[in-house]
Write a protein that holds these residues in place. Sequence first.
Motif, PDB file in Angstrom:
ATOM      1  N   ASP A 105       0.841  -1.193   0.000  1.00  0.00           N
ATOM      2  CA  ASP A 105       0.000   0.000   0.000  1.00  0.00           C
ATOM      3  C   ASP A 105       0.876   1.242   0.000  1.00  0.00           C
ATOM      4  OD1 ASP A 105      -1.839   1.992   0.420  1.00  0.00           O
ATOM      5  OD2 ASP A 105      -2.700   1.129   2.238  1.00  0.00           O
ATOM      6  N   ALA A 106       0.528   2.214  -0.814  1.00  0.00           N
ATOM      7  CA  ALA A 106       1.328   3.438  -0.929  1.00  0.00           C
ATOM      8  C   ALA A 106       1.330   4.246   0.368  1.00  0.00           C
ATOM      9  CB  ALA A 106       0.813   4.282  -2.080  1.00  0.00           C
ATOM     10  N   ASN A 107       0.351   4.026   1.247  1.00  0.00           N
ATOM     11  CA  ASN A 107       0.267   4.774   2.503  1.00  0.00           C
ATOM     12  C   ASN A 107       1.130   4.182   3.609  1.00  0.00           C
ATOM     13  OD1 ASN A 107      -1.605   6.513   1.329  1.00  0.00           O
ATOM     14  ND2 ASN A 107      -3.308   5.191   1.895  1.00  0.00           N
ATOM     15  N   LEU A 108       1.808   3.085   3.330  1.00  0.00           N
ATOM     16  CA  LEU A 108       2.633   2.438   4.341  1.00  0.00           C
ATOM     17  C   LEU A 108       4.082   2.893   4.218  1.00  0.00           C
ATOM     18  CD1 LEU A 108       1.251  -1.210   4.119  1.00  0.00           C
ATOM     19  CD2 LEU A 108       0.649   0.549   5.776  1.00  0.00           C
ATOM     20  N   HIS A 109       4.752   3.025   5.361  1.00  0.00           N
ATOM     21  CA  HIS A 109       6.179   3.385   5.385  1.00  0.00           C
ATOM     22  C   HIS A 109       6.998   2.110   5.267  1.00  0.00           C
ATOM     23  CE1 HIS A 109       9.849   5.473   6.466  1.00  0.00           C
ATOM     24  NE2 HIS A 109      10.114   4.454   7.274  1.00  0.00           N
ATOM     25  N   LYS A 110       8.020   2.143   4.424  1.00  0.00           N
ATOM     26  CA  LYS A 110       8.903   0.990   4.267  1.00  0.00           C
ATOM     27  C   LYS A 110      10.154   1.210   5.098  1.00  0.00           C
ATOM     28  CE  LYS A 110       7.474   0.371  -0.448  1.00  0.00           C
ATOM     29  NZ  LYS A 110       7.758   0.943  -1.737  1.00  0.00           N
ATOM     30  N   ILE A 111      10.478   0.258   5.954  1.00  0.00           N
ATOM     31  CA  ILE A 111      11.763   0.269   6.647  1.00  0.00           C
ATOM     32  C   ILE A 111      12.690  -0.520   5.737  1.00  0.00           C
ATOM     33  CG2 ILE A 111      13.062  -0.418   8.687  1.00  0.00           C
ATOM     34  CD1 ILE A 111      10.430  -0.263  10.272  1.00  0.00           C
ATOM     35  N   THR A 112      13.743   0.133   5.251  1.00  0.00           N
ATOM     36  CA  THR A 112      14.632  -0.496   4.287  1.00  0.00           C
ATOM     37  C   THR A 112      15.987  -0.806   4.908  1.00  0.00           C
ATOM     38  OG1 THR A 112      15.385   1.645   3.491  1.00  0.00           O
ATOM     39  CG2 THR A 112      13.532   0.642   2.324  1.00  0.00           C
ATOM     40  N   SER A 113      16.699  -1.710   4.270  1.00  0.00           N
ATOM     41  CA  SER A 113      18.028  -2.074   4.740  1.00  0.00           C
ATOM     42  C   SER A 113      19.017  -0.967   4.381  1.00  0.00           C
ATOM     43  CB  SER A 113      18.473  -3.389   4.107  1.00  0.00           C
ATOM     44  OG  SER A 113      19.782  -3.700   4.515  1.00  0.00           O
ATOM     45  N   PRO A 114      19.792  -0.473   5.346  1.00  0.00           N
ATOM     46  CA  PRO A 114      20.769   0.577   5.061  1.00  0.00           C
ATOM     47  C   PRO A 114      22.075   0.037   4.490  1.00  0.00           C
ATOM     48  CG  PRO A 114      20.790   0.081   7.385  1.00  0.00           C
ATOM     49  CD  PRO A 114      19.707  -0.774   6.775  1.00  0.00           C
ATOM     50  N   MET A 115      22.145  -1.284   4.287  1.00  0.00           N
ATOM     51  CA  MET A 115      23.398  -1.890   3.819  1.00  0.00           C
ATOM     52  C   MET A 115      23.123  -3.281   3.268  1.00  0.00           C
ATOM     53  SD  MET A 115      24.834  -2.770   7.607  1.00  0.00           S
ATOM     54  CE  MET A 115      24.222  -1.218   8.192  1.00  0.00           C
ATOM     55  N   VAL A 116      24.105  -3.820   2.614  1.00  0.00           N
ATOM     56  CA  VAL A 116      24.066  -5.208   2.163  1.00  0.00           C
ATOM     57  C   VAL A 116      24.496  -6.075   3.339  1.00  0.00           C
ATOM     58  CG1 VAL A 116      25.101  -6.890   0.590  1.00  0.00           C
ATOM     59  CG2 VAL A 116      24.603  -4.575  -0.204  1.00  0.00           C
ATOM     60  N   GLY A 117      23.786  -7.156   3.589  1.00  0.00           N
ATOM     61  CA  GLY A 117      24.162  -8.025   4.692  1.00  0.00           C
ATOM     62  C   GLY A 117      23.148  -9.126   4.905  1.00  0.00           C
ATOM     63  N   THR A 118      23.198  -9.725   6.084  1.00  0.00           N
ATOM     64  CA  THR A 118      22.290 -10.809   6.447  1.00  0.00           C
ATOM     65  C   THR A 118      21.294 -10.295   7.476  1.00  0.00           C
ATOM     66  OG1 THR A 118      24.062 -12.401   6.081  1.00  0.00           O
ATOM     67  CG2 THR A 118      22.152 -13.180   7.307  1.00  0.00           C
ATOM     68  N   PHE A 119      20.008 -10.521   7.207  1.00  0.00           N
ATOM     69  CA  PHE A 119      18.914 -10.068   8.070  1.00  0.00           C
ATOM     70  C   PHE A 119      18.713 -11.053   9.216  1.00  0.00           C
ATOM     71  CE2 PHE A 119      14.446 -10.500   9.232  1.00  0.00           C
ATOM     72  CZ  PHE A 119      14.071  -9.205   9.509  1.00  0.00           C
ATOM     73  N   TYR A 120      18.633 -10.515  10.431  1.00  0.00           N
ATOM     74  CA  TYR A 120      18.306 -11.333  11.600  1.00  0.00           C
ATOM     75  C   TYR A 120      17.154 -10.667  12.340  1.00  0.00           C
ATOM     76  CZ  TYR A 120      22.646 -13.804  10.726  1.00  0.00           C
ATOM     77  OH  TYR A 120      23.639 -14.533  10.142  1.00  0.00           O
ATOM     78  N   SER A 121      16.111 -11.440  12.638  1.00  0.00           N
ATOM     79  CA  SER A 121      14.931 -10.887  13.299  1.00  0.00           C
ATOM     80  C   SER A 121      15.064 -10.850  14.815  1.00  0.00           C
ATOM     81  CB  SER A 121      13.698 -11.713  12.915  1.00  0.00           C
ATOM     82  OG  SER A 121      13.865 -13.058  13.318  1.00  0.00           O
ATOM     83  N   ALA A 122      16.095 -11.493  15.365  1.00  0.00           N
ATOM     84  CA  ALA A 122      16.289 -11.556  16.817  1.00  0.00           C
ATOM     85  C   ALA A 122      17.765 -11.359  17.149  1.00  0.00           C
ATOM     86  CB  ALA A 122      15.804 -12.902  17.349  1.00  0.00           C
TER      87      ALA A 122
END
Length: 167
Positions: free
Chosen positions: A86-103
């Motif tokens: 949805d265009a009304n939603l804010h996207k939190i984007t990755s500031p770098m290349v790397g591996t995503f960890y949720s915890a």
Amino acid sequence: MLKIQEIREIIKLVDSSSVDEFVFEQDDTKLKLKKHNGQTVVAQAPVAVQAAPVVEAPKAAAPAPAVEAPKAPEAPKAEKKEVVADANLHKITSPMVGTFYSAPNPESPAFVKVGDQVGEESIVCIVEAMKLFNEIEAEVTGEIVEILVENGELVEYGQPLFLVKEA
């Protein structure tokens, strides 16, 4: 080692200047920025290690540090999700290349899950780059609507990680 905010500031300065190439070396860190056809190319790697691949930042997007492995095969899936967003939603984007960890570690619960409320300084995930674990903040106040990447997935600079309905 340079902090990501310092690297971003250097990139902005080089991008807005008439300088075509910028090299910064300190201890075991080397930062090299080049402009080609109006685009900024960024590479950062330890001096002792063989040079990392250079990834070009798109002209429309803000230039950013890009290091590590080439694009992950999962990237097209994330782009499909981005188109549906949805265009009304804010996207939190990755500031770098790397591996995503949720915890913070495998035994801990995720920083956030769908439906959680976050503030501007709430930590939503960690992106590991060059063996450094970088905490990513929400930068907006709102509710997590969707998590766009899987734990352990490689992410690119600027890749959407979360969708947030701003409060």
